[in-house]
Scaffold this active site. Structure first.
Site, PDB file in Angstrom:
ATOM      1  N   HIS A  89       3.491  -6.740   2.086  1.00 25.47           N
ATOM      2  CA  HIS A  89       4.269  -5.626   2.649  1.00 25.47           C
ATOM      3  C   HIS A  89       4.542  -5.773   3.389  1.00 25.47           C
ATOM      4  O   HIS A  89       4.417  -6.825   4.460  1.00 25.47           O
ATOM      5  CB  HIS A  89       3.068  -4.424   3.167  1.00 25.47           C
ATOM      6  CG  HIS A  89       3.638  -3.377   3.478  1.00 25.47           C
ATOM      7  ND1 HIS A  89       4.241  -2.609   3.707  1.00 25.47           N
ATOM      8  CD2 HIS A  89       3.009  -1.891   2.217  1.00 25.47           C
ATOM      9  CE1 HIS A  89       4.570  -1.328   3.501  1.00 25.47           C
ATOM     10  NE2 HIS A  89       3.918  -0.870   2.281  1.00 25.47           N
ATOM     11  N   LYS A 133      -5.297   6.184   4.151  1.00 23.78           N
ATOM     12  CA  LYS A 133      -5.593   5.535   3.469  1.00 23.78           C
ATOM     13  C   LYS A 133      -7.248   5.026   3.654  1.00 23.78           C
ATOM     14  O   LYS A 133      -7.441   5.076   2.408  1.00 23.78           O
ATOM     15  CB  LYS A 133      -5.378   4.389   3.410  1.00 23.78           C
ATOM     16  CG  LYS A 133      -3.531   3.775   3.419  1.00 23.78           C
ATOM     17  CD  LYS A 133      -3.047   2.213   2.967  1.00 23.78           C
ATOM     18  CE  LYS A 133      -1.669   2.110   3.534  1.00 23.78           C
ATOM     19  NZ  LYS A 133      -0.245   2.088   2.198  1.00 23.78           N
ATOM     20  N   ASP A 139      -3.900  -7.744   7.966  1.00 20.56           N
ATOM     21  CA  ASP A 139      -3.055  -5.958   7.739  1.00 20.56           C
ATOM     22  C   ASP A 139      -4.745  -5.836   6.542  1.00 20.56           C
ATOM     23  O   ASP A 139      -4.828  -6.626   5.153  1.00 20.56           O
ATOM     24  CB  ASP A 139      -2.152  -5.849   6.670  1.00 20.56           C
ATOM     25  CG  ASP A 139      -1.439  -5.425   6.500  1.00 20.56           C
ATOM     26  OD1 ASP A 139      -2.166  -4.872   6.524  1.00 20.56           O
ATOM     27  OD2 ASP A 139      -0.631  -5.375   5.870  1.00 20.56           O
ATOM     28  N   CYS A 142       6.974  -1.558  -1.815  1.00 27.00           N
ATOM     29  CA  CYS A 142       7.776  -2.209  -0.589  1.00 27.00           C
ATOM     30  C   CYS A 142       7.008  -3.905  -0.516  1.00 27.00           C
ATOM     31  O   CYS A 142       6.446  -4.255   0.477  1.00 27.00           O
ATOM     32  CB  CYS A 142       6.876  -2.232   1.089  1.00 27.00           C
ATOM     33  SG  CYS A 142       7.293   0.366   1.199  1.00 27.00           S
ATOM     34  N   GLN A 200      -5.012  -2.671   3.140  1.00 29.09           N
ATOM     35  CA  GLN A 200      -5.865  -1.812   1.614  1.00 29.09           C
ATOM     36  C   GLN A 200      -7.255  -2.672   1.643  1.00 29.09           C
ATOM     37  O   GLN A 200      -7.546  -2.650   0.819  1.00 29.09           O
ATOM     38  CB  GLN A 200      -5.173  -2.895   0.275  1.00 29.09           C
ATOM     39  CG  GLN A 200      -3.885  -2.247   0.080  1.00 29.09           C
ATOM     40  CD  GLN A 200      -3.370  -0.591  -0.274  1.00 29.09           C
ATOM     41  OE1 GLN A 200      -4.646  -0.190  -0.555  1.00 29.09           O
ATOM     42  NE2 GLN A 200      -2.287  -0.339  -0.423  1.00 29.09           N
TER      43      GLN A 200
END
Ligand code: PMP
Length: 422
Positions: free
Chosen positions: A124, A228, A202, A367, A205
């Site tokens: 991202h 999220k 990261d 993104c 997700q």
């Protein structure tokens, strides 16, 4: 036990929403931001209605209660991540803010012109731009691991790149927000360690869909966002290994992050306050903790299995629709994300046509421009599933995609006929 999405749906007030034309909402934009259960909304309302005040500083009842709520949220987050200490959990405003914090604080202190930062092409922009900015400041190189034709990155490629480049930092997403690929974090982190690299994961997700154990992963930094994981917007989490965080200079300066301030300078507070300058996201932290509890009570493994089943059903049916192209790895290695295009239809038109049927999907580069460019695309449409989605909603998505394709194929034929006859 498999999830019962119908009963889960009762917990989410927004899912009762009717859209124009009295259509039910089919919310398939969860990778961008999920919805909140009533318990999260109630926990936040309770704080605002009954005990809100600024934290840490006040010697009065409300401030003490707010501080207790805020710090209890840190403990819940520490347990969610299985971090060794509360001092390793920093609240930020989101994933983007947390990665920028690491790039500014750790990056400026450790990275020089001779160094390389290794990323994957699947990142991202939040895990690309801060490293480009670091490169602008210190002159380091930013290198990317590419994906194979089957959208995977093999371990040998990762090992070879780590050996050849000897990066100072390997920063990668645990789950691609476009392809849904779930990367083997623990394995990659170990390879990075063997080559002396610091590891940033990261997990924006990943955290919504899988149990995370930062000690098992053995990563140095792990980052995710509240919005999220069924929590509020405006809050994110930076996990950092204590020894690293302790040695890093503070990023933002201001109240709360200091021990002493004089006319000549300042000394920093201890962890975690050192990285929490100003009034923190107090109510958001309380909401986040409730959201993490909700996910754990529901069962993260069950949530992951449910989403995988929905995505598999969607992919299986969409694969049979002529003109539909799917982007992502084999199902067993995937999260509940289905990115696709339809020949001759711009992804924005797909999203618009689905919206007319009450179906919320995202269209664009998500993104992730370098990934789209690598795949030879400018945009995709993306349906992303979560615990409250149902097989019935998958059917509605597939039907609407078929209708969109037919509608555009018809108007394409009409345009061709009129240009032949004119
Ligand atoms: N990384 C990934 C993989 C993401 O999917 C997102 C959100 N789309 C981000 C980073 C940025 O998160 P936020 O906007 O909450 O800072």
């Amino acid at each position: 036990m498999p999830l019962d999405p119908q009963s889960i749906r009762q917990d989410f007030p927004i899912l009762k929403r009717r859209l124009p034309g009295d259509q039910p909402l089919v919310f398939l934009d969860n990778a961008a931001s999920s919805q909140r259960p009533q318990s999260v909304i109630d926990a936040m309302t309770d704080c605002y209605e009954n005990f809100y005040a600024n934290v840490h500083r006040g010697i009065h009842t409300l401030s003490e209660e707010s501080t207790a709520g805020y710090e209890a949220a840190r403990v819940t987050t520490q347990q969610f991540l299985n971090a060794a200490s509360q001092r390793e959990v920093i609240f930020t405003s989101g994933t983007t803010a947390a990665i920028n914090l690491v790039a500014r604080s750790w990056g400026d202190a450790h990275v020089t012109a001779d160094d390389t930062i290794l990323l994957t092409i699947c990142e991202h922009h939040a895990n690309i731009v801060p490293w480009h900015q670091l490169a602008e400041r210190v002159g380091c190189r930013v290198e990317f691991l590419l994906i194979n034709d089957d959208y995977s990155i093999d371990t040998e490629t990762v090992a070879e790149a780590l050996q050849r480049l000897q990066p100072k930092l390997f920063a990668f997403t645990a789950t691609s927000n476009v392809l849904g690929t779930v990367f083997p974090v623990q394995q990659w982190a170990q390879l990075a360690k063997e080559n002396g690299a610091t590891v940033l994961v990261d997990a924006a997700q990943a955290a919504p869909h899988q149990a995370i154990d930062v000690q098992d992963w053995d990563a140095d930094f792990v980052i995710f966002s509240g919005h999220k994981v069924c929590g509020p917007s405006g809050i994110g989490v930076l996990y950092g290994r204590e020894a690293l965080l302790a040695a890093m200079p503070p990023f933002l300066g201001g109240g709360a992050m200091i021990d002493r301030v004089t006319v000549d300078g300042f000394t920093s507070a201890e962890l975690p306050e050192k990285f929490e300058a100003g009034t923190p996201p107090i109510v958001e932290a309380i909401g986040l903790a409730r959201a993490l509890q909700y996910l754990q009570d529901t069962g993260l493994n069950e949530i992951a299995r449910h989403e995988r089943d929905l995505a598999a059903a969607a992919e299986q049916q969409l694969r049979d629709v002529e003109g539909v192209n799917l982007f992502g790895p084999r199902q067993s290695e995937k999260a509940g994300i289905v990115s696709f295009t339809i020949d001759g239809v711009h992804p924005h038109d797909i999203a618009q046509w689905l919206n007319l049927r009450g179906i919320a999907v995202r269209a664009g580069h998500h993104c992730a421009m370098p990934l789209h460019e690598h795949m030879g695309l400018t945009a995709t449409a993306r349906a992303s599933f979560y615990l409250y989605n149902t097989l019935d909603e998958v059917e509605q998505l597939v039907d609407a995609v078929k209708q969109t394709r037919e509608k555009f194929a018809r108007s394409g034929r009409r345009r061709r006929r009129s240009s032949i006859s004119s």
